[in-house]
Scaffold this motif. Sequence first.
Motif, PDB file in Angstrom:
ATOM      1  N   THR A  51       4.937 -55.734  27.182  1.00 45.22           N
ATOM      2  CA  THR A  51       6.252 -55.107  27.063  1.00 45.22           C
ATOM      3  C   THR A  51       6.251 -54.269  25.795  1.00 45.22           C
ATOM      4  O   THR A  51       5.938 -54.775  24.722  1.00 45.22           O
ATOM      5  CB  THR A  51       7.373 -56.159  26.982  1.00 45.22           C
ATOM      6  N   TRP A  52       6.580 -52.996  25.936  1.00 47.72           N
ATOM      7  CA  TRP A  52       6.701 -52.078  24.795  1.00 47.72           C
ATOM      8  C   TRP A  52       8.171 -51.879  24.481  1.00 47.72           C
ATOM      9  O   TRP A  52       9.002 -51.759  25.391  1.00 47.72           O
ATOM     10  CB  TRP A  52       6.099 -50.715  25.138  1.00 47.72           C
ATOM     11  N   GLU A  53       8.513 -51.829  23.190  1.00 48.39           N
ATOM     12  CA  GLU A  53       9.865 -51.498  22.737  1.00 48.39           C
ATOM     13  C   GLU A  53       9.777 -50.360  21.735  1.00 48.39           C
ATOM     14  O   GLU A  53       8.915 -50.370  20.855  1.00 48.39           O
ATOM     15  CB  GLU A  53      10.537 -52.685  22.056  1.00 48.39           C
ATOM     16  N   GLU A  96      14.584 -48.915  23.647  1.00 53.17           N
ATOM     17  CA  GLU A  96      14.166 -48.757  25.041  1.00 53.17           C
ATOM     18  C   GLU A  96      12.925 -49.600  25.296  1.00 53.17           C
ATOM     19  O   GLU A  96      12.088 -49.754  24.414  1.00 53.17           O
ATOM     20  CB  GLU A  96      13.848 -47.288  25.324  1.00 53.17           C
ATOM     21  N   ARG A  97      12.840 -50.132  26.506  1.00 53.00           N
ATOM     22  CA  ARG A  97      11.680 -50.938  26.901  1.00 53.00           C
ATOM     23  C   ARG A  97      10.903 -50.273  28.019  1.00 53.00           C
ATOM     24  O   ARG A  97      11.475 -49.665  28.913  1.00 53.00           O
ATOM     25  CB  ARG A  97      12.126 -52.304  27.424  1.00 53.00           C
ATOM     26  N   ARG A  98       9.600 -50.465  27.961  1.00 45.02           N
ATOM     27  CA  ARG A  98       8.714 -50.048  29.049  1.00 45.02           C
ATOM     28  C   ARG A  98       7.773 -51.214  29.319  1.00 45.02           C
ATOM     29  O   ARG A  98       7.241 -51.821  28.389  1.00 45.02           O
ATOM     30  CB  ARG A  98       7.917 -48.805  28.671  1.00 45.02           C
ATOM     31  N   LEU A  99       7.583 -51.518  30.589  1.00 41.95           N
ATOM     32  CA  LEU A  99       6.764 -52.654  30.989  1.00 41.95           C
ATOM     33  C   LEU A  99       5.445 -52.195  31.576  1.00 41.95           C
ATOM     34  O   LEU A  99       5.391 -51.185  32.271  1.00 41.95           O
ATOM     35  CB  LEU A  99       7.509 -53.498  32.031  1.00 41.95           C
ATOM     36  N   LEU A 153       0.581 -48.875  29.414  1.00 40.28           N
ATOM     37  CA  LEU A 153       0.924 -47.467  29.238  1.00 40.28           C
ATOM     38  C   LEU A 153      -0.305 -46.714  28.737  1.00 40.28           C
ATOM     39  O   LEU A 153      -0.991 -47.175  27.832  1.00 40.28           O
ATOM     40  CB  LEU A 153       2.065 -47.302  28.233  1.00 40.28           C
ATOM     41  N   GLU A 190       1.114 -41.412  27.902  1.00 42.76           N
ATOM     42  CA  GLU A 190       2.492 -41.884  28.077  1.00 42.76           C
ATOM     43  C   GLU A 190       3.095 -42.307  26.740  1.00 42.76           C
ATOM     44  O   GLU A 190       4.251 -41.996  26.450  1.00 42.76           O
ATOM     45  CB  GLU A 190       2.533 -43.074  29.050  1.00 42.76           C
ATOM     46  N   TRP A 198       6.341 -40.550  25.003  1.00 38.69           N
ATOM     47  CA  TRP A 198       7.507 -41.414  24.786  1.00 38.69           C
ATOM     48  C   TRP A 198       7.878 -41.504  23.303  1.00 38.69           C
ATOM     49  O   TRP A 198       9.044 -41.476  22.945  1.00 38.69           O
ATOM     50  CB  TRP A 198       7.209 -42.798  25.354  1.00 38.69           C
TER      51      TRP A 198
END
Length: 130
Positions: free
Chosen positions: A99-101, A105-108, A111, A115, A119
């Motif tokens: 999980t990136w924060e 904002e979060r991206r699962l 990546l 990307e 981002w």
Amino acid sequence: MVITVGVITAGSVLIAAPAAAVEAGTTGTQTSSSRQKNLARHLKRKGAVVYGAWWCPHCNTQKELFGAEALELLPYVECDKDDPGRQRCQQAQVRAYPTWELNGERRLGVLSLEELEIWSGYSSGTSSSR
């Protein structure tokens, strides 16, 4: 391309990644390029955090994208080796790995470097990314 997805008992979902990357099973063994190191520094400066677990093949794939030296610079939180890490991930309500924060904002999932550059607003041509 074969995609793998797994579910663990606590309700967390492992995000899909190519099976070949999962089978590789290595973590941060290659030498990092200047691009990888600069991106890791940039992400840290921006306040990004990546949450993962030592046993998660997708987390290992994510780490591999950075290489050994950049991995040391990456703002990584290990969610399953000790109580402080587990507590931090629990407080952050991490339910999937990685999980990136960034900026609220979060991206699962895994990546790509591209990307993450887009981002985070990374530009290799600016002094802020060096």
